[in-house]
Structure formats: structure tokens, C-alpha cells
Design a protein around this motif. Sequence first.
Motif, PDB file in Angstrom:
ATOM      1  N   ALA A  92       1.175  -1.183   0.025  1.00  0.00           N
ATOM      2  CA  ALA A  92      -0.296   0.175   0.108  1.00  0.00           C
ATOM      3  C   ALA A  92       1.064   1.336  -0.343  1.00  0.00           C
ATOM      4  O   ALA A  92       2.490   1.275   0.497  1.00  0.00           O
ATOM      5  CB  ALA A  92      -0.651  -0.285   1.756  1.00  0.00           C
ATOM      6  N   SER A  93       0.215   2.313  -0.611  1.00  0.00           N
ATOM      7  CA  SER A  93       1.255   3.522  -0.753  1.00  0.00           C
ATOM      8  C   SER A  93       1.486   4.084   0.870  1.00  0.00           C
ATOM      9  O   SER A  93       0.490   3.864   1.518  1.00  0.00           O
ATOM     10  CB  SER A  93       0.614   4.591  -1.939  1.00  0.00           C
ATOM     11  OG  SER A  93      -1.001   4.603  -1.248  1.00  0.00           O
ATOM     12  N   VAL A  94       2.211   5.198   1.399  1.00  0.00           N
ATOM     13  CA  VAL A  94       2.123   5.254   2.540  1.00  0.00           C
ATOM     14  C   VAL A  94       0.914   6.348   2.692  1.00  0.00           C
ATOM     15  O   VAL A  94       0.437   6.509   3.399  1.00  0.00           O
ATOM     16  CB  VAL A  94       3.509   6.591   2.171  1.00  0.00           C
ATOM     17  CG1 VAL A  94       2.968   7.673   3.443  1.00  0.00           C
ATOM     18  CG2 VAL A  94       4.637   6.054   2.713  1.00  0.00           C
ATOM     19  N   THR A  95       0.489   7.000   0.722  1.00  0.00           N
ATOM     20  CA  THR A  95      -0.524   7.982   1.160  1.00  0.00           C
ATOM     21  C   THR A  95      -2.200   6.825   1.695  1.00  0.00           C
ATOM     22  O   THR A  95      -3.011   7.886   2.325  1.00  0.00           O
ATOM     23  CB  THR A  95      -0.842   9.121  -0.312  1.00  0.00           C
ATOM     24  OG1 THR A  95      -0.156   9.342  -0.396  1.00  0.00           O
ATOM     25  CG2 THR A  95      -2.199   9.601  -0.281  1.00  0.00           C
ATOM     26  N   HIS A  96      -2.002   5.870   1.321  1.00  0.00           N
ATOM     27  CA  HIS A  96      -3.099   5.035   1.705  1.00  0.00           C
ATOM     28  C   HIS A  96      -3.213   5.161   3.076  1.00  0.00           C
ATOM     29  O   HIS A  96      -4.652   4.874   3.508  1.00  0.00           O
ATOM     30  CB  HIS A  96      -2.578   4.080   0.526  1.00  0.00           C
ATOM     31  CG  HIS A  96      -3.985   2.686   0.594  1.00  0.00           C
ATOM     32  ND1 HIS A  96      -5.662   3.352   0.163  1.00  0.00           N
ATOM     33  CD2 HIS A  96      -4.534   2.063   1.431  1.00  0.00           C
ATOM     34  CE1 HIS A  96      -6.287   2.245   0.774  1.00  0.00           C
ATOM     35  NE2 HIS A  96      -5.339   1.206   1.662  1.00  0.00           N
ATOM     36  N   LEU A  97      -1.635   4.276   3.783  1.00  0.00           N
ATOM     37  CA  LEU A  97      -1.900   3.676   5.409  1.00  0.00           C
ATOM     38  C   LEU A  97      -2.025   5.399   5.433  1.00  0.00           C
ATOM     39  O   LEU A  97      -3.022   5.332   6.677  1.00  0.00           O
ATOM     40  CB  LEU A  97      -0.721   3.615   4.934  1.00  0.00           C
ATOM     41  CG  LEU A  97       0.231   2.453   4.593  1.00  0.00           C
ATOM     42  CD1 LEU A  97       1.557   1.826   4.731  1.00  0.00           C
ATOM     43  CD2 LEU A  97      -0.806   0.825   5.414  1.00  0.00           C
ATOM     44  N   LEU A  98      -1.961   6.612   5.229  1.00  0.00           N
ATOM     45  CA  LEU A  98      -2.245   7.827   6.003  1.00  0.00           C
ATOM     46  C   LEU A  98      -3.918   7.715   6.159  1.00  0.00           C
ATOM     47  O   LEU A  98      -4.272   8.325   7.222  1.00  0.00           O
ATOM     48  CB  LEU A  98      -1.458   8.623   5.669  1.00  0.00           C
ATOM     49  CG  LEU A  98       0.142   8.619   6.129  1.00  0.00           C
ATOM     50  CD1 LEU A  98       0.695  10.514   5.525  1.00  0.00           C
ATOM     51  CD2 LEU A  98       0.547   8.613   7.439  1.00  0.00           C
ATOM     52  N   LEU A  99      -4.332   7.316   4.471  1.00  0.00           N
ATOM     53  CA  LEU A  99      -5.393   7.872   4.768  1.00  0.00           C
ATOM     54  C   LEU A  99      -6.871   6.917   5.593  1.00  0.00           C
ATOM     55  O   LEU A  99      -7.876   6.811   6.411  1.00  0.00           O
ATOM     56  CB  LEU A  99      -6.652   8.347   3.359  1.00  0.00           C
ATOM     57  CG  LEU A  99      -6.000   9.032   2.617  1.00  0.00           C
ATOM     58  CD1 LEU A  99      -6.553   8.948   1.188  1.00  0.00           C
ATOM     59  CD2 LEU A  99      -6.184  10.429   3.007  1.00  0.00           C
ATOM     60  N   GLU A 100      -6.249   5.864   5.255  1.00  0.00           N
ATOM     61  CA  GLU A 100      -6.732   4.014   6.940  1.00  0.00           C
ATOM     62  C   GLU A 100      -6.578   4.480   7.855  1.00  0.00           C
ATOM     63  O   GLU A 100      -7.529   4.193   8.453  1.00  0.00           O
ATOM     64  CB  GLU A 100      -6.454   2.865   5.883  1.00  0.00           C
ATOM     65  CG  GLU A 100      -6.649   2.330   6.760  1.00  0.00           C
ATOM     66  CD  GLU A 100      -5.722   0.710   6.505  1.00  0.00           C
ATOM     67  OE1 GLU A 100      -6.207  -0.360   7.079  1.00  0.00           O
ATOM     68  OE2 GLU A 100      -4.939   0.473   5.609  1.00  0.00           O
ATOM     69  N   HIS A 101      -5.426   5.129   8.007  1.00  0.00           N
ATOM     70  CA  HIS A 101      -4.898   5.585   9.923  1.00  0.00           C
ATOM     71  C   HIS A 101      -6.096   6.309   9.955  1.00  0.00           C
ATOM     72  O   HIS A 101      -6.949   6.273  10.960  1.00  0.00           O
ATOM     73  CB  HIS A 101      -3.449   5.989  10.109  1.00  0.00           C
ATOM     74  CG  HIS A 101      -3.242   6.153  11.640  1.00  0.00           C
ATOM     75  ND1 HIS A 101      -3.365   7.765  11.730  1.00  0.00           N
ATOM     76  CD2 HIS A 101      -3.056   5.457  12.707  1.00  0.00           C
ATOM     77  CE1 HIS A 101      -3.898   7.133  13.467  1.00  0.00           C
ATOM     78  NE2 HIS A 101      -3.269   6.493  13.240  1.00  0.00           N
ATOM     79  N   ALA A 102      -6.445   7.536   9.129  1.00  0.00           N
ATOM     80  CA  ALA A 102      -6.886   9.049   9.543  1.00  0.00           C
ATOM     81  C   ALA A 102      -8.886   8.272  10.332  1.00  0.00           C
ATOM     82  O   ALA A 102      -9.471   8.965  10.854  1.00  0.00           O
ATOM     83  CB  ALA A 102      -7.358   9.512   8.701  1.00  0.00           C
ATOM     84  N   ARG A 103      -9.193   7.254   9.105  1.00  0.00           N
ATOM     85  CA  ARG A 103      -9.996   7.277   9.213  1.00  0.00           C
ATOM     86  C   ARG A 103     -10.904   6.196  10.592  1.00  0.00           C
ATOM     87  O   ARG A 103     -12.034   6.393  10.630  1.00  0.00           O
ATOM     88  CB  ARG A 103     -10.681   6.495   7.563  1.00  0.00           C
ATOM     89  CG  ARG A 103     -12.043   5.129   7.574  1.00  0.00           C
ATOM     90  CD  ARG A 103     -11.932   5.208   7.024  1.00  0.00           C
ATOM     91  NE  ARG A 103     -11.177   3.747   5.621  1.00  0.00           N
ATOM     92  CZ  ARG A 103     -11.719   2.302   7.162  1.00  0.00           C
ATOM     93  NH1 ARG A 103     -12.562   2.161   8.009  1.00  0.00           N
ATOM     94  NH2 ARG A 103     -11.137   1.481   7.209  1.00  0.00           N
TER      95      ARG A 103
END
Length: 113
Positions: A92-103
Amino acid sequence: PERIVLRGTLAELGLPSLLTMFEQERKSGQLSLTHEQLVAWIDFDGGKIVRARSSELDADSRTVMMRLLDWQAGYFELSAGGATIAKPDLDASVTHLLLEHARLRDEAPGRQR
């Protein structure tokens, strides 16, 4: 041989910023994190996170990353080089991980809206 190329505190430079920078710069190496008595390692290859491990949690890399992204304090060191991971544990991209974490944080029980 490995060499330390960057070190600092998570209070000064947060993990999301570090991860984004490593992705943009296509860094390879290992990021070591310490928080109180806990230690974690995030392996990068060409800017992608390929594996994350923690002394706190015996879990898959995605679960470990979600926990590490909660760390607001501690220290980090980036070592360049190191062993190449034959089969990445995370895709997973870093951006995807950060968005998942925020969600996940936004949906956490007891969270005020």
C-alpha cells in the motif's frame, strides 16, 4: 554496510511527514523508532514500505503501521542500505496508509464528532 543518514524526534518531525518524505525521495533502508520501552522497525525499498515490525505487537505489517502512526513522541533513525526483503509484507502507498489511519481514528469509539 548500513549507515545512519537521518535521526531526530517524532515530536519535531512526525511519522506521517517522515513516511511521505521517504516515499517522495524513493528511499531504501530501515527506519527504527523508539517510544518509551518500545522499539519498531519499518523497512523501505524505493520509497515503499515493505515491512513493519514492533516489540509491542506481534501482528502483520498493516496492523503494526496503524499502531505506530499513533505515536506522537519518541525517536527515529533512518539507516540507509540493509537487507532487501524478498517478498514484501505490505503493498500500500504511504498516502493510502495515512488515509486509512485517519479513517480508523475518526471511526474509533468515543470519538467526538
